[in-house]
Write a protein that holds these residues in place. Structure first.
Motif, PDB file in Angstrom:
ATOM      1  N   LEU A 321       0.831  -1.740   0.034  1.00 15.14           N
ATOM      2  CA  LEU A 321       0.031  -0.110   0.206  1.00 15.14           C
ATOM      3  C   LEU A 321       0.264   1.523  -0.070  1.00 15.14           C
ATOM      4  CD1 LEU A 321      -2.861  -0.440   2.487  1.00 15.14           C
ATOM      5  CD2 LEU A 321      -2.721  -0.896  -0.251  1.00 15.14           C
ATOM      6  N   SER A 322       1.862   1.228   0.380  1.00 11.05           N
ATOM      7  CA  SER A 322       3.285   2.506   0.595  1.00 11.05           C
ATOM      8  C   SER A 322       3.270   2.648  -0.592  1.00 11.05           C
ATOM      9  CB  SER A 322       4.141   2.190   1.513  1.00 11.05           C
ATOM     10  OG  SER A 322       3.168   1.607   3.300  1.00 11.05           O
ATOM     11  N   GLY A 323       4.575   1.431  -1.464  1.00 12.47           N
ATOM     12  CA  GLY A 323       4.350   1.664  -2.445  1.00 12.47           C
ATOM     13  C   GLY A 323       3.412   1.788  -3.333  1.00 12.47           C
ATOM     14  N   VAL A 324       2.069   1.712  -3.814  1.00 10.82           N
ATOM     15  CA  VAL A 324       0.739   1.694  -4.319  1.00 10.82           C
ATOM     16  C   VAL A 324       0.640   3.670  -4.326  1.00 10.82           C
ATOM     17  CG1 VAL A 324      -1.736   1.913  -5.157  1.00 10.82           C
ATOM     18  CG2 VAL A 324      -0.152  -0.300  -4.994  1.00 10.82           C
ATOM     19  N   ALA A 325       0.840   4.009  -2.552  1.00 12.46           N
ATOM     20  CA  ALA A 325       0.202   5.817  -2.818  1.00 12.46           C
ATOM     21  C   ALA A 325       1.672   6.496  -3.079  1.00 12.46           C
ATOM     22  CB  ALA A 325       0.054   5.655  -0.816  1.00 12.46           C
ATOM     23  N   ILE A 326       2.765   5.736  -2.708  1.00 13.01           N
ATOM     24  CA  ILE A 326       3.920   6.643  -3.742  1.00 13.01           C
ATOM     25  C   ILE A 326       3.942   6.921  -4.882  1.00 13.01           C
ATOM     26  CG2 ILE A 326       6.507   7.061  -3.743  1.00 13.01           C
ATOM     27  CD1 ILE A 326       7.214   5.613  -1.131  1.00 13.01           C
ATOM     28  N   LEU A 327       3.454   5.677  -5.491  1.00 11.92           N
ATOM     29  CA  LEU A 327       3.466   6.016  -6.719  1.00 11.92           C
ATOM     30  C   LEU A 327       2.253   6.707  -7.491  1.00 11.92           C
ATOM     31  CD1 LEU A 327       4.033   2.070  -8.037  1.00 11.92           C
ATOM     32  CD2 LEU A 327       5.534   4.180  -8.501  1.00 11.92           C
ATOM     33  N   LEU A 328       0.868   6.428  -6.941  1.00 15.69           N
ATOM     34  CA  LEU A 328       0.100   8.002  -7.335  1.00 15.69           C
ATOM     35  C   LEU A 328       0.140   8.872  -6.402  1.00 15.69           C
ATOM     36  CD1 LEU A 328      -2.554   5.163  -4.815  1.00 15.69           C
ATOM     37  CD2 LEU A 328      -2.596   5.639  -8.346  1.00 15.69           C
ATOM     38  N   ALA A 329       0.635   9.409  -4.939  1.00 20.40           N
ATOM     39  CA  ALA A 329       1.537  10.483  -5.096  1.00 20.40           C
ATOM     40  C   ALA A 329       2.536  11.375  -6.194  1.00 20.40           C
ATOM     41  CB  ALA A 329       2.214  10.653  -3.778  1.00 20.40           C
ATOM     42  N   LEU A 330       3.197  10.683  -6.833  1.00 23.81           N
ATOM     43  CA  LEU A 330       3.900  10.659  -7.880  1.00 23.81           C
ATOM     44  C   LEU A 330       3.302  10.297  -9.247  1.00 23.81           C
ATOM     45  CD1 LEU A 330       7.924  11.095  -8.848  1.00 23.81           C
ATOM     46  CD2 LEU A 330       7.088   8.761  -9.131  1.00 23.81           C
ATOM     47  N   THR A 331       2.319  10.260  -9.455  1.00 22.04           N
ATOM     48  CA  THR A 331       2.003  10.330 -10.553  1.00 22.04           C
ATOM     49  C   THR A 331       1.323  11.178 -10.481  1.00 22.04           C
ATOM     50  OG1 THR A 331       2.196   8.048 -11.035  1.00 22.04           O
ATOM     51  CG2 THR A 331       0.156   8.918 -11.863  1.00 22.04           C
ATOM     52  N   LEU A 332       0.552  11.718  -9.650  1.00 21.02           N
ATOM     53  CA  LEU A 332      -0.511  12.526  -9.150  1.00 21.02           C
ATOM     54  C   LEU A 332      -0.350  14.000  -9.236  1.00 21.02           C
ATOM     55  CD1 LEU A 332      -3.270  13.944  -8.831  1.00 21.02           C
ATOM     56  CD2 LEU A 332      -2.269  13.377  -6.397  1.00 21.02           C
ATOM     57  N   LEU A 333       1.524  13.875  -8.804  1.00 20.40           N
ATOM     58  CA  LEU A 333       2.429  15.508  -8.868  1.00 20.40           C
ATOM     59  C   LEU A 333       2.762  15.808 -10.001  1.00 20.40           C
ATOM     60  CD1 LEU A 333       4.186  17.505  -7.468  1.00 20.40           C
ATOM     61  CD2 LEU A 333       5.515  15.667  -7.223  1.00 20.40           C
ATOM     62  N   ILE A 334       3.109  14.316 -11.128  1.00 23.66           N
ATOM     63  CA  ILE A 334       3.078  14.380 -12.731  1.00 23.66           C
ATOM     64  C   ILE A 334       1.974  14.986 -13.681  1.00 23.66           C
ATOM     65  CG2 ILE A 334       4.421  13.369 -14.584  1.00 23.66           C
ATOM     66  CD1 ILE A 334       5.794  12.039 -12.954  1.00 23.66           C
ATOM     67  N   LEU A 335       0.802  14.383 -12.975  1.00 21.49           N
ATOM     68  CA  LEU A 335      -0.303  14.688 -13.774  1.00 21.49           C
ATOM     69  C   LEU A 335      -0.397  16.372 -13.793  1.00 21.49           C
ATOM     70  CD1 LEU A 335      -1.758  11.834 -13.709  1.00 21.49           C
ATOM     71  CD2 LEU A 335      -1.119  12.192 -15.567  1.00 21.49           C
ATOM     72  N   ILE A 336      -0.503  16.580 -13.104  1.00 15.46           N
ATOM     73  CA  ILE A 336      -0.578  17.592 -12.108  1.00 15.46           C
ATOM     74  C   ILE A 336       0.334  18.965 -12.491  1.00 15.46           C
ATOM     75  CG2 ILE A 336      -0.585  19.995  -9.652  1.00 15.46           C
ATOM     76  CD1 ILE A 336      -1.563  17.525  -8.067  1.00 15.46           C
ATOM     77  N   VAL A 337       1.272  18.947 -12.302  1.00 17.33           N
ATOM     78  CA  VAL A 337       2.130  19.591 -13.336  1.00 17.33           C
ATOM     79  C   VAL A 337       2.208  19.938 -14.310  1.00 17.33           C
ATOM     80  CG1 VAL A 337       4.863  19.757 -13.848  1.00 17.33           C
ATOM     81  CG2 VAL A 337       4.383  19.497 -11.541  1.00 17.33           C
ATOM     82  N   ARG A 338       2.215  18.580 -15.200  1.00 19.57           N
ATOM     83  CA  ARG A 338       1.690  18.621 -16.789  1.00 19.57           C
ATOM     84  C   ARG A 338       0.474  19.189 -16.717  1.00 19.57           C
ATOM     85  NH1 ARG A 338       2.931  15.220 -21.032  1.00 19.57           N
ATOM     86  NH2 ARG A 338       2.024  14.900 -22.266  1.00 19.57           N
ATOM     87  N   ARG A 339      -0.260  18.942 -16.565  1.00 20.14           N
ATOM     88  CA  ARG A 339      -2.034  19.238 -16.657  1.00 20.14           C
ATOM     89  C   ARG A 339      -2.009  21.129 -16.634  1.00 20.14           C
ATOM     90  NH1 ARG A 339      -7.955  17.241 -14.426  1.00 20.14           N
ATOM     91  NH2 ARG A 339      -9.376  18.698 -15.520  1.00 20.14           N
ATOM     92  N   ARG A 340      -1.531  21.251 -14.891  1.00 26.86           N
ATOM     93  CA  ARG A 340      -1.655  22.714 -14.608  1.00 26.86           C
ATOM     94  C   ARG A 340      -0.884  23.914 -15.477  1.00 26.86           C
ATOM     95  NH1 ARG A 340      -6.275  24.450 -12.779  1.00 26.86           N
ATOM     96  NH2 ARG A 340      -5.163  25.810 -11.298  1.00 26.86           N
ATOM     97  N   VAL A 341       1.033  23.751 -15.820  1.00 27.30           N
ATOM     98  CA  VAL A 341       1.873  24.237 -16.291  1.00 27.30           C
ATOM     99  C   VAL A 341       1.661  23.775 -17.935  1.00 27.30           C
ATOM    100  CG1 VAL A 341       3.906  24.936 -15.840  1.00 27.30           C
ATOM    101  CG2 VAL A 341       2.586  23.608 -14.130  1.00 27.30           C
ATOM    102  N   VAL A 342       2.218  22.467 -17.992  1.00 30.13           N
ATOM    103  CA  VAL A 342       2.704  21.919 -19.065  1.00 30.13           C
ATOM    104  C   VAL A 342       2.224  21.947 -20.792  1.00 30.13           C
ATOM    105  CG1 VAL A 342       4.564  20.523 -20.381  1.00 30.13           C
ATOM    106  CG2 VAL A 342       4.735  21.055 -17.915  1.00 30.13           C
ATOM    107  N   VAL A 343       0.651  20.854 -20.338  1.00 33.50           N
ATOM    108  CA  VAL A 343      -0.017  21.007 -20.902  1.00 33.50           C
ATOM    109  C   VAL A 343      -0.843  22.875 -21.818  1.00 33.50           C
ATOM    110  CG1 VAL A 343      -2.362  20.272 -21.871  1.00 33.50           C
ATOM    111  CG2 VAL A 343      -0.523  18.662 -20.484  1.00 33.50           C
ATOM    112  N   PRO A 344      -1.439  23.143 -20.300  1.00 30.86           N
ATOM    113  CA  PRO A 344      -1.787  24.590 -20.800  1.00 30.86           C
ATOM    114  C   PRO A 344      -0.513  26.094 -21.415  1.00 30.86           C
ATOM    115  CG  PRO A 344      -1.866  23.852 -19.096  1.00 30.86           C
ATOM    116  CD  PRO A 344      -1.490  23.548 -19.192  1.00 30.86           C
TER     117      PRO A 344
END
Length: 579
Positions: A321-344
């Motif tokens: 679960l910790s691994g999944v949570a870390i991966l989800l957090a990392l994925t979420l962070l990357i998605l946020i940066v990509r969606r909120r900054v790079v993609v716009p």
């Protein structure tokens, strides 16, 4: 390097590092969990092996009873032996089934030698039991008992192997497992203590010096095992303390006392007052508390093993679960940066390029954001809106111009070309025919007795006749042939580069189509109309559209003069030849 490629490379490097760390942690947790799972399997197999060893020990009691029986034998003793053998076979079968199911067994056990030894021992017992009591010599009885003694060590070898495997998986259960093994051995040596008396009881003879020596050795081993067992006050559970007290009272008390009585009677030369069967009925039950002690020790070990197994599973679950949570957090962070900054930013860049190229089809999304990127996107959206409004105004102007042009060229009633548009199109076609040295024809026709239709049925009926005739003629024409309303009830057709004769054939086909097409008025009256046709054709530089129309009009006049509903060709000199 482009922003998208830089983000992709950075994300990939970070993902590899995180996945490597999480993989190592999860792998260790999984191996520990698998290790405890293997320990549980070993513990289960060890219990099966202990039960099989106990059943082999228990079988010696009915065997001793049968060996000391009279002839004919007591059916009750034979029945007890059959049941004991069945219980032994069942225990061995269950052990073998567990061994076959446990493909990854840490200490594989070969059951075939045990089965062979058991079969030989039982065969010896059955042969001796079939002999008269007098033929059952001490040597033969001692040999049968020794064969039965040899069975238990083979079964205990399995216990030893699986005990070690369980201890490696669960170090905290080593004490109860070792003591459970001591309990199994205690049961075996207690059983042997009684079996030493078998020969003397069966032959009704005193114990031999070897028997006395063996009894002393067994008592010493039993005392040693008892010293190695748990003693009250060492942190044992109340159930375990009670089980030990029961062993001291019954197994090591009443059982040993019964053996001592037989031994005393042998020393004094008295009769034993019992045979092997009667002795087994009294002695075998005294060993039951040892089995209860063994089961209590195994239960304690199993509870501790399950506790450790559940803890290992919990650690594996936490790691996963910790691994999944870390991966989800990392994925979420990357998605946020990509969606909120790079993609716009990328979309804004493409939007600026599209606006520069005059493409206003897509509105830059995200203009509702309350940050710097939102301000930029709102500015782009405003620019797009202004550009679209300007483009729409231009399109509306072009549409109005096109609509005006269409209205100027179209007859409002029939939807075909009007006279002005026909003149323009006809002159273009006439020039093209001149360039190609082709002849050109016009077909001029009007509806017969149209005034009487208006006078009789009204102008609305007249309009329906005009609309219907235009539709019938339009359906008969090919693509590229021009149809126009020339004025009032008069229409004109200009076929494509056709001769006078071909134009007359076309006019005849149109005349028949009009005459054969009835018109149902609004009041239900069916009206049939006809039309008169005039055809003219010309070629060469002297041809002019007005001359063609004039010649066709003259031919139309002659058709009406001859009775209407006719086709007449032009005959003017220098313009056409007779039809």
């Amino acid at each position: 390097m482009k922003l998208t490629r830089l983000l992709t490379l950075s994300t990939a490097m970070l993902a590899v590092l995180v996945l490597g760390m999480l993989g190592h942690i999860t792998r260790d947790a999984w191996l520990h969990y698998e290790h405890t799972n293997t320990g549980l399997q070993a513990l289960r197999l060890m219990q099966r092996a202990m039960v099989a060893a106990e059943k082999l020990s228990f079988e010696r009691g009915p065997v001793n009873a049968v060996l000391g029986d009279r002839q004919p034998g007591d059916p009750a003793r034979q029945e007890r032996l059959v049941r004991a053998r069945a219980a032994t076979d069942l225990a061995l079968m269950q052990l073998e089934r567990e061994l076959q199911a446990d493909i990854g067994a840490p200490h594989p056990v070969e059951m075939a030698p045990l089965y062979r030894t058991l079969a030989a021992a039982r065969s010896t017992v059955d042969q001796l039991a079939a002999l008269p009591p007098a033929a059952r010599t001490a040597e033969r009885l001692g040999g049968a008992v020794s064969q039965m003694f040899a069975l238990v060590p083979q079964a205990l070898d399995a216990v030893t192997g699986y005990t070690l495997a369980s201890e490696r998986a669960y170090p905290r259960i080593s004490r109860p497992l070792i003591k459970a093994r001591y309990a199994v051995e205690l049961r075996e040596y207690a059983g042997r203590l009684g079996s030493v008396l078998t020969v003397a009881l069966a032959t009704r003879q005193p114990l031999s010096a070897a028997d006395y020596e063996q009894l002393q050795a067994l008592r010493g081993r039993i005392a040693q095992l008892r010293q190695q067992m748990l003693t009250p006050g060492d942190g044992s559970s109340p159930e375990l303390v009670a089980a030990i007290a029961r062993v001291d009272d019954v197994s090591l008390g009443a059982g040993k006392q019964l053996v001592a009585e037989i031994e005393q009677a042998s020393r004094e030369g008295r009769d034993y007052d019992m045979d092997t069967g009667q002795f087994a009925l009294r002695y075998v039950p005294t060993m039951t508390p040892i089995l209860a002690l063994r089961d209590e020790l195994l239960r304690e070990a199993q509870e501790q093993a399950w506790s450790d197994h559940e803890h290992a599973r919990y650690e594996l679950l936490i790691a996963s679960l910790s691994g999944v949570a870390i991966l989800l957090a990392l994925t979420l962070l990357i998605l946020i940066v990509r969606r909120r900054v790079v993609v716009p930013v990328l979309r804004a860049t493409r939007a600026v390029i599209r606006l520069g190229n005059g493409d206003y089809s897509r509105d830059p999304s995200g203009s509702s954001r309350q940050d710097e990127i939102g301000d930029m996107l709102r500015a782009l959206s405003t620019l797009r809106t202004n550009s679209i409004e300007k483009q729409q105004l231009e399109l509306e102007r072009q549409r109005l111009i096109e609509e005006l042009r269409l209205r100027a060229d179209t007859d409002y009633l029939t939807g075909i070309l009007n006279r002005r548009a026909f003149t323009t199109a006809g002159n273009k076609r006439l020039r093209r025919a001149f360039d190609r040295k082709e002849s050109l024809a016009v077909v001029l026709f009007d509806i017969d007795h149209f005034k009487s239709v208006n006078d009789t049925y009204g102008h609305e009926a007249g309009d329906q006749v005009l609309i219907r005739v235009a539709a019938v003629v339009r359906d008969q024409l090919r693509d590229g042939e021009i149809l126009a309303r020339h004025g009032g009830e008069e229409f004109v057709v200009m076929p494509m580069h056709c001769s006078q004769q071909q134009a007359c054939m076309l006019a005849e086909r149109l005349r028949k189509a009009i005459a054969e097409e009835p018109l149902t008025l609004a009041d239900g009256h069916i009206l049939r109309v006809t039309a008169s046709f005039g055809v003219a054709s010309a070629g060469g530089p002297a041809a002019a559209l007005d001359d063609l129309l004039h010649a066709a009009d003259q031919a139309l006049y002659r058709a009406k003069h001859k009775g209407r509903n006719l086709v007449e060709g032009a005959t003017q000199d220098g313009l056409t030849s007779p039809a």
